[in-house]
Design a protein around this motif. Sequence first.
Motif, PDB file in Angstrom:
ATOM      1  N   VAL A 153       0.866  -1.175   0.000  1.00 41.54           N
ATOM      2  CA  VAL A 153       0.000   0.000   0.000  1.00 41.54           C
ATOM      3  C   VAL A 153       0.903   1.225   0.000  1.00 41.54           C
ATOM      4  N   VAL A 154       0.539   2.214  -0.814  1.00 40.73           N
ATOM      5  CA  VAL A 154       1.322   3.439  -0.901  1.00 40.73           C
ATOM      6  C   VAL A 154       0.434   4.609  -0.491  1.00 40.73           C
ATOM      7  N   GLY A 155       0.830   5.323   0.557  1.00 36.58           N
ATOM      8  CA  GLY A 155       0.092   6.489   1.010  1.00 36.58           C
ATOM      9  C   GLY A 155       0.494   7.720   0.214  1.00 36.58           C
ATOM     10  N   CYS A 156      -0.412   8.167  -0.644  1.00 35.56           N
ATOM     11  CA  CYS A 156      -0.237   9.417  -1.398  1.00 35.56           C
ATOM     12  C   CYS A 156      -1.368  10.358  -1.005  1.00 35.56           C
ATOM     13  N   ASP A 157      -1.768  10.273   0.251  1.00 30.39           N
ATOM     14  CA  ASP A 157      -2.990  10.931   0.713  1.00 30.39           C
ATOM     15  C   ASP A 157      -2.733  12.207   1.505  1.00 30.39           C
ATOM     16  N   GLY A 158      -1.652  12.909   1.177  1.00 30.34           N
ATOM     17  CA  GLY A 158      -1.477  14.268   1.629  1.00 30.34           C
ATOM     18  C   GLY A 158      -0.941  14.464   3.035  1.00 30.34           C
ATOM     19  N   VAL A 159      -0.938  15.729   3.426  1.00 25.68           N
ATOM     20  CA  VAL A 159      -0.344  16.139   4.699  1.00 25.68           C
ATOM     21  C   VAL A 159      -0.976  15.403   5.882  1.00 25.68           C
ATOM     22  N   HIS A 160      -2.275  15.180   5.829  1.00 23.20           N
ATOM     23  CA  HIS A 160      -2.983  14.514   6.929  1.00 23.20           C
ATOM     24  C   HIS A 160      -3.177  13.027   6.618  1.00 23.20           C
ATOM     25  N   SER A 161      -2.166  12.404   6.064  1.00 21.02           N
ATOM     26  CA  SER A 161      -2.226  11.030   5.570  1.00 21.02           C
ATOM     27  C   SER A 161      -2.764  10.028   6.597  1.00 21.02           C
ATOM     28  N   THR A 162      -3.826   9.340   6.200  1.00 23.76           N
ATOM     29  CA  THR A 162      -4.368   8.260   7.031  1.00 23.76           C
ATOM     30  C   THR A 162      -3.425   7.063   7.032  1.00 23.76           C
ATOM     31  N   VAL A 163      -2.836   6.766   5.879  1.00 22.40           N
ATOM     32  CA  VAL A 163      -1.903   5.633   5.788  1.00 22.40           C
ATOM     33  C   VAL A 163      -0.722   5.849   6.727  1.00 22.40           C
ATOM     34  N   ARG A 164      -0.178   7.038   6.729  1.00 17.17           N
ATOM     35  CA  ARG A 164       0.961   7.324   7.609  1.00 17.17           C
ATOM     36  C   ARG A 164       0.553   7.190   9.069  1.00 17.17           C
ATOM     37  N   ARG A 165      -0.602   7.733   9.419  1.00 19.42           N
ATOM     38  CA  ARG A 165      -1.065   7.679  10.815  1.00 19.42           C
ATOM     39  C   ARG A 165      -1.311   6.242  11.248  1.00 19.42           C
ATOM     40  N   LEU A 166      -2.002   5.459  10.434  1.00 17.95           N
ATOM     41  CA  LEU A 166      -2.304   4.075  10.801  1.00 17.95           C
ATOM     42  C   LEU A 166      -1.047   3.218  10.881  1.00 17.95           C
ATOM     43  N   SER A 167      -0.007   3.609  10.159  1.00 17.34           N
ATOM     44  CA  SER A 167       1.246   2.847  10.184  1.00 17.34           C
ATOM     45  C   SER A 167       2.144   3.255  11.344  1.00 17.34           C
ATOM     46  N   GLY A 168       1.775   4.337  12.032  1.00 21.59           N
ATOM     47  CA  GLY A 168       2.577   4.779  13.172  1.00 21.59           C
ATOM     48  C   GLY A 168       3.868   5.471  12.787  1.00 21.59           C
ATOM     49  N   ILE A 169       3.933   6.021  11.584  1.00 25.19           N
ATOM     50  CA  ILE A 169       5.139   6.713  11.126  1.00 25.19           C
ATOM     51  C   ILE A 169       5.048   8.189  11.543  1.00 25.19           C
ATOM     52  N   SER A 170       6.084   8.676  12.185  1.00 24.43           N
ATOM     53  CA  SER A 170       6.094  10.060  12.659  1.00 24.43           C
ATOM     54  C   SER A 170       6.280  11.040  11.506  1.00 24.43           C
ATOM     55  N   PHE A 171       5.727  12.239  11.700  1.00 23.79           N
ATOM     56  CA  PHE A 171       5.777  13.301  10.693  1.00 23.79           C
ATOM     57  C   PHE A 171       6.248  14.552  11.412  1.00 23.79           C
ATOM     58  N   ARG A 172       7.564  14.701  11.518  1.00 24.07           N
ATOM     59  CA  ARG A 172       8.139  15.707  12.398  1.00 24.07           C
ATOM     60  C   ARG A 172       8.317  17.046  11.681  1.00 24.07           C
ATOM     61  N   GLY A 173       8.217  18.114  12.456  1.00 23.12           N
ATOM     62  CA  GLY A 173       8.411  19.446  11.912  1.00 23.12           C
ATOM     63  C   GLY A 173       7.635  20.463  12.715  1.00 23.12           C
ATOM     64  N   SER A 174       7.246  21.545  12.062  1.00 25.26           N
ATOM     65  CA  SER A 174       6.560  22.624  12.765  1.00 25.26           C
ATOM     66  C   SER A 174       5.611  23.343  11.811  1.00 25.26           C
ATOM     67  N   SER A 175       4.746  24.155  12.406  1.00 25.21           N
ATOM     68  CA  SER A 175       3.792  24.954  11.640  1.00 25.21           C
ATOM     69  C   SER A 175       4.184  26.424  11.748  1.00 25.21           C
ATOM     70  N   LEU A 277       4.433   2.217   1.996  1.00 25.88           N
ATOM     71  CA  LEU A 277       5.301   3.257   1.458  1.00 25.88           C
ATOM     72  C   LEU A 277       4.551   4.582   1.462  1.00 25.88           C
ATOM     73  N   LEU A 278       5.307   5.666   1.518  1.00 23.42           N
ATOM     74  CA  LEU A 278       4.735   7.014   1.474  1.00 23.42           C
ATOM     75  C   LEU A 278       5.358   7.800   0.332  1.00 23.42           C
ATOM     76  N   ALA A 279       4.558   8.704  -0.246  1.00 27.20           N
ATOM     77  CA  ALA A 279       5.069   9.546  -1.329  1.00 27.20           C
ATOM     78  C   ALA A 279       4.324  10.875  -1.331  1.00 27.20           C
ATOM     79  N   GLY A 280       4.949  11.887  -1.922  1.00 29.32           N
ATOM     80  CA  GLY A 280       4.309  13.192  -2.021  1.00 29.32           C
ATOM     81  C   GLY A 280       4.130  13.843  -0.667  1.00 29.32           C
ATOM     82  N   ASP A 281       3.030  14.606  -0.520  1.00 24.64           N
ATOM     83  CA  ASP A 281       2.798  15.355   0.723  1.00 24.64           C
ATOM     84  C   ASP A 281       2.603  14.456   1.934  1.00 24.64           C
ATOM     85  N   ALA A 282       2.307  13.192   1.741  1.00 26.45           N
ATOM     86  CA  ALA A 282       2.223  12.265   2.879  1.00 26.45           C
ATOM     87  C   ALA A 282       3.597  12.035   3.495  1.00 26.45           C
ATOM     88  N   ALA A 283       4.651  12.243   2.700  1.00 28.21           N
ATOM     89  CA  ALA A 283       6.013  12.021   3.176  1.00 28.21           C
ATOM     90  C   ALA A 283       6.725  13.306   3.534  1.00 28.21           C
TER      91      ALA A 283
END
Length: 521
Positions: A153-175, A277-283
Amino acid sequence: MASSPSVLIVGAGPTGLALAAELAAAGIACRVLDKRTSPSPHSRAFGLLPRTLELLDMRGRAESFVAQGLPWAHAALGDGKRWLDYRDVDSPFPYMLVIPQSRTEEQLTSWALDSGAVIERGVAVTGLRQHEQGVEVEVEGPQGARTEHADFVVGCDGVHSTVRRLSGISFRGSSYDSSLIVADVRLATPPDPQVYARTGKRGMVVLFPFGDGTFRLIALDHARMGAPVDEPVTVDELRESCQAVLGTDFGLHDPLWMSRFRSDQRLSDRYRLGRVLLAGDAAHTHIPSGGQGLQTGIQDAMNLGWKLAAHLSGRAPAHLLDTYQRERRPIAAATLRRTDLVYKFEVSASAGARLLRGLTTRLMGMAPVQNSVLEELSGLTLRYRPLPGAPDGAVHRLVGRRMPDTALRSRDGAEGRLYTHFRAGSFVLLDQSHGGFCADVAEEGWADRVTAVRSVSVGRRNPKALPEAVLVRPDGYVAWAGHAGDTPALRAALRHWCGEPQAPGAGRERPAVPAVAPAAV
């Protein structure tokens, strides 16, 4: 319901659609799931730069994009006197293509469907599990809940990626805490030239034409940057900002949409976790300065597509799929660093910052500085560094760099272009030697993965700068370059990138996939 795909792609934005087109064209069954019931009508990202157009050209699709956009060679620097001039960029596409994302997605959708991908809308991902044999994805759609099965499965579902969240992958940074305004509007008296930008004490306003009478307007107004992001934008506010920065609002009227937004700077800890896997804004996500987000997402897809297809076809060396993260994540990290500096430079209202912006604008009007900036913005300077386990021996200066297009002439006088040989999505070996020994090597054991081209470059500014033989990856980057007589080095490179040679008719078992891939670099 269609049979289980090899790959489930979550997100039908530009990245997911480009990946689906690449995989389907390579014969990989894939399905794209998107929670939206219909494509977005909004322009959003609005430009394609030379390297992205080159990648589309390699698959025979660039012409249709150009027909839907507005090629524009001059990017305004904001002082009304200087421009970035794309005409000297060493590319078949010496311009930025102004094209709304809605039209870009239409073209990518057509490519994906033509290639055999399936796109399903109105479907939301609600759960995800992976194991040694594949992934199980729980989805909710018009027909209710179901479980999808796939190899990856490849998460290409943007900044608020469900795939990334369900996989427990951190998305570090700031606003960021500053608001910018974007809108698509009509103008009673458009500027001349129509790509227009001005900077002043109050901020910056930029206009881009879409060719249909509408313009993208971006306003960085220091007096309004503290407004809450959820505060509605009004036409009067847009007009006042334009008057303050430009001295005119060009008769702004009838906005198609208006939005206030604040950017994030975030990077995923990893691009691969086992079969996810993650790609685009999901990554990765960053401010839109320079239009790099759309370019980076499509280039993620082009890097991942051929590697995942080779893996699923059983032809890839064991390490190949992990090179996606090792190559693309450092590119995103460097882009985030650059865009963060640009943002802070653009939003500062101090006298020192205004002075520095003026000096920078004048410097960018100088040819050496301008050429360097344009090549980087265009995506032509990217280089993938040699990876652990690469073949021994001297690395040619071209390895890891973009292979430019060139006119070719074969020994029998036939003429053509290098990029047309990438239409099948395979490696291309350009053998310029008289003997054609490197082409023979490629055809002996790797004919199912490599297109051998026995021709001489005649279209480069300095054709002799190209070595006798060049092995180029499906995404247009040089894998190996050297002398035609150095066939042992070529064989090592072919094994490293394409796997072991295969006898005609021989089968290969699909390699096992570890539950968890190595950590991010």
